[in-house]
Write an enzyme that holds these catalytic residues in place. Structure first.
Site, PDB file in Angstrom:
ATOM      1  N   GLU A   1       0.873  -1.168   0.000  1.00  0.00           N
ATOM      2  CA  GLU A   1       0.000   0.000   0.000  1.00  0.00           C
ATOM      3  C   GLU A   1       0.913   1.222   0.000  1.00  0.00           C
ATOM      4  OE1 GLU A   1      -3.536   2.056   2.734  1.00  0.00           O
ATOM      5  OE2 GLU A   1      -2.471   0.288   3.470  1.00  0.00           O
TER       6      GLU A   1
ATOM      7  N   ASP B   1      -5.564   9.278   9.088  1.00  0.00           N
ATOM      8  CA  ASP B   1      -4.237   8.908   9.569  1.00  0.00           C
ATOM      9  C   ASP B   1      -3.890   9.589  10.881  1.00  0.00           C
ATOM     10  OD1 ASP B   1      -3.458   7.166   7.445  1.00  0.00           O
ATOM     11  OD2 ASP B   1      -3.308   8.929   6.162  1.00  0.00           O
TER      12      ASP B   1
END
Length: 266
Positions: free
Chosen positions: A49, A60
């Protein structure tokens, strides 16, 4: 059969699950991804990824936010990320390569342009955490037209009816979010993860890959009992931050090997 499907079929036949590292493209240095991916593949990583830097990474935590800011300071763009995929293929990386990013920058770049370029580069799909199912049709159809997968998310808070809607449209694999909140290494995974995966298993034959919070071999062993793969992101970025430049590649590879010691299915 796609490269993603072939990878999971091969691992399933071997009785193993996939380990999928997350790397922010252009972190720590502009060309670091080109050095790290081949080394981590050689260490046993099965898929990758690759994060597209964005100034507002909503899903995030602080670790990946710092990596993203560093990559932006290094001048990394979507075009650079796609070029990185092409260069990794030129360097004979065989593992599936997926770009993870947020929808607005991709929309500004152009969905058709992005899908055509990623397919030509040898990429395998998109992971877009802020793209809701109701707005995913355009990208999903364009991705499919270019033999790319659009990876969809299922979280502990996803209602059963919505799980059914997601599995009906998903391809490649399903990204199972192991806990609520943003990315980041944790000591334990969600207590209801087993029940969530059992529910999803009833509705799809796609591989199920667990992410968010994975950081140690015990987590990999836990995931191996119930799922098809595990994603390690923040914990790997943490290591890259701490390691001196001359030890980053070897240290990251050693960490992947450490995690993989727990990946054989019981």
């Amino acid at each position: 059969m796609s490269r993603i499907a072939e990878t999971f079929a091969r691992l399933r036949a071997a009785g193993r699950i996939a380990l999928m590292p997350y790397l922010t493209v252009g972190f720590p240095e502009r060309t670091s991804t080109l050095e790290l991916v081949p080394a981590l593949e050689a260490a046993g990583a099965s898929l990758f990824e690759l994060g597209i830097p964005f100034s507002d990474p909503l899903a995030d935590g602080t670790t990946i936010q710092r990596a993203t800011q560093r990559a932006l300071e290094n001048g990394i763009t979507i075009a650079d990320c796609i070029a990185t995929v092409a260069e990794l293929r030129a360097r004979r990386v065989a593992a599936p390569l997926l770009l993870m990013g947020y929808y607005n920058p991709l929309l500004r770049y152009g969905l058709e342009r992005a899908c055509a370029a990623l397919a030509a580069a040898g990429g395998d799909g998109w992971i877009i955490p802020d793209l809701p199912l109701e707005e995913a049709d355009d990208l999903r159809q364009l991705a499919a037209a270019h033999q790319l997968d659009l990876i969809m998310f299922i979280a502990p808070t996803t209602p059963p009816a919505r799980i059914s809607q997601i599995t009906a449209q998903a391809s490649g694999f399903l990204y199972i979010v192991s806990l609520t909140g943003v990315t980041g290494a944790r000591q334990t995974l969600a207590g209801n993860l087993t029940d969530l995966i059992a529910n999803v298993r009833q509705q799809t034959n796609l591989p199920l890959v667990v992410g968010f919070g994975i950081s140690q071999p015990a987590h990999i062993a836990e995931v191996a009992r119930i799922a098809d793969g595990a994603i390690v992101g923040s914990a790997l970025i943490d290591r890259l931050e701490r390691l001196p430049p001359e030890d980053r590649v070897s240290g990251a590879a050693a960490y992947i090997r450490e995690l993989l010691s727990a990946v054989a299915r019981p």
